[in-house]
Write an enzyme that holds these catalytic residues in place. Structure first.
Site, PDB file in Angstrom:
ATOM      1  CB  SER A  76      10.026   0.867 -12.560  1.00 42.43           C
ATOM      2  OG  SER A  76       8.788   1.538 -13.014  1.00 42.43           O
TER       3      SER A  76
ATOM      4  CG  ASP B 127       4.489   2.816  -6.594  1.00 41.28           C
ATOM      5  OD1 ASP B 127       3.837   3.001  -7.373  1.00 41.28           O
ATOM      6  OD2 ASP B 127       5.622   2.078  -6.545  1.00 41.28           O
TER       7      ASP B 127
ATOM      8  CG  HIS C 278       7.642   3.993  -8.684  1.00 40.20           C
ATOM      9  ND1 HIS C 278       7.203   2.950  -8.919  1.00 40.20           N
ATOM     10  CD2 HIS C 278       8.364   4.272  -9.960  1.00 40.20           C
ATOM     11  CE1 HIS C 278       7.724   2.369 -10.227  1.00 40.20           C
ATOM     12  NE2 HIS C 278       8.348   3.062 -10.610  1.00 40.20           N
TER      13      HIS C 278
END
Length: 330
Positions: A169, A268, A298
């Site tokens: 991320s 995502d 995610h």
């Protein structure tokens, strides 16, 4: 006719197209995350961090046998950057993984991704070095990037091991930005593995918005508005869209980057960043692979013990790190 509130709607209706697209085990994980950290939670940053840290502790799965962890710090001018080193007892490592945690550049630290780092160490036999970079909004961009680069340079100059950059991320953004900035370092990274990274794809709401940014704009656990919120908090609303240390996809030069593996989740909004990043590296003559894990969302790393799809994806991620760390190709 009486109106029906969201709270009164059947659960499948509230979940929309994801009700059947995602497995029940994944929904159990999503619901557990949302119980800790609700999407609508509006708290000061310090209180959000306390909730997030408590959630991470609740999801912690323990440390694999044989993995030893120790804390220290890297000097960085007027401050020190905490780091945590993971090593497998009795095994000489062939490489080092420099790992940058997720959390939107606002949340997380050495403890939030402790078990993930320990399992990467156990699965590869490599040393793993986790970096606790400075967070926004107290420290705006480029503070996190500066810390990420400093930790890499320190490891490259002092450790004597080949380095694989890795992050998930927000941490994937930092790993990529470091790979770009340090590509001509005498001991540049020999590979990078980016896990559902935020690479600064389409400016949200602009003409370029496409792919997953549109198709999964309202995906569980990360929405388009969440991405824009974190970008604004990190930058103080004064970012340059062409700054590759903020948005690696906005770099004008993708040559000389290490072999790169990008793993994204189908559901995502950031998934298209992985595809675009792979394509730009390939176009520049480099080596890159992009894998979109089907029917995942995610943050699926935290579901690796309870959701078979997530566990299988994590196994592939660890294998990719091991391959790149040994100088191999996928």
């Amino acid at each position: 006719m009486a109106m029906v509130s969201d709270a009164e709607k059947p659960e499948t209706a509230k979940r929309g197209k994801y009700a059947t697209l995602l497995d029940p085990a994944l929904w159990a994980y999503i619901d557990r995350v949302n119980a800790w950290y609700p999407p609508e939670m509006d708290l000061p940053v310090d209180k959000q961090r306390a909730v997030y840290d408590a959630m991470c502790r609740a999801f912690h799965t323990g440390t694999p046998a044989g993995v030893e962890a120790s804390d220290s710090a890297v000097a960085a001018g007027d401050h020190a950057i905490p780091i945590r080193r993971y090593q497998l007892a009795g095994k000489a490592p062939q490489a080092m993984v420099v790992y940058y945690h997720g959390g939107g550049f606002v949340l997380g630290g050495l403890d939030s991704h402790d078990d993930i780092c320990a399992e990467i160490c156990a699965g590869t036999g490599f040393t793993v070095l986790s970096a606790d970079y400075r967070l926004a909004p107290e420290h705006l961009h480029p503070a996190a990037f500066d810390d990420a680069l400093t930790v890499f340079e320190w490891a490259a100059d002092t450790e004597g091991l080949p380095i694989v950059l890795c992050g998930e991320s927000a941490g994937g953004n930092l790993a990529a930005a470091v790979a770009h900035a340090a590509r001509r370092h005498p001991r540049h990274a020999i590979g990078q593995v980016l896990i559902y990274p935020e690479l600064g794809g389409p400016e949200l709401g602009g003409k370029e918005s496409a792919g997953s940014y549109v198709e999964h704009a309202e995906a569980p656990l990360l929405t388009l508005s969440d991405i824009e919120f974190y970008r604004q908090v990190r930058s103080g609303k004064a970012r340059s869209p062409d700054d590759p240390t903020f948005s690696p996809l906005r770099d004008s030069d993708f040559s000389g980057l290490p072999p790169t593996v990008v793993v994204t989740a189908q559901c995502d909004p950031l998934s298209s960043d992985g595809e675009a990043y792979r394509d730009r590296i390939l176009a520049a003559g480099g080596r890159a692979w992009w894998y979109e894990e089907p029917r995942l969302v995610h943050s699926f790393l935290r579901a690796r013990k309870t959701v078979p799809r997530a566990g299988e994806a994590f196994t592939r991620i660890v294998a990719a790190i091991a391959t790149l760390g040994k100088g191999g190709w996928l």
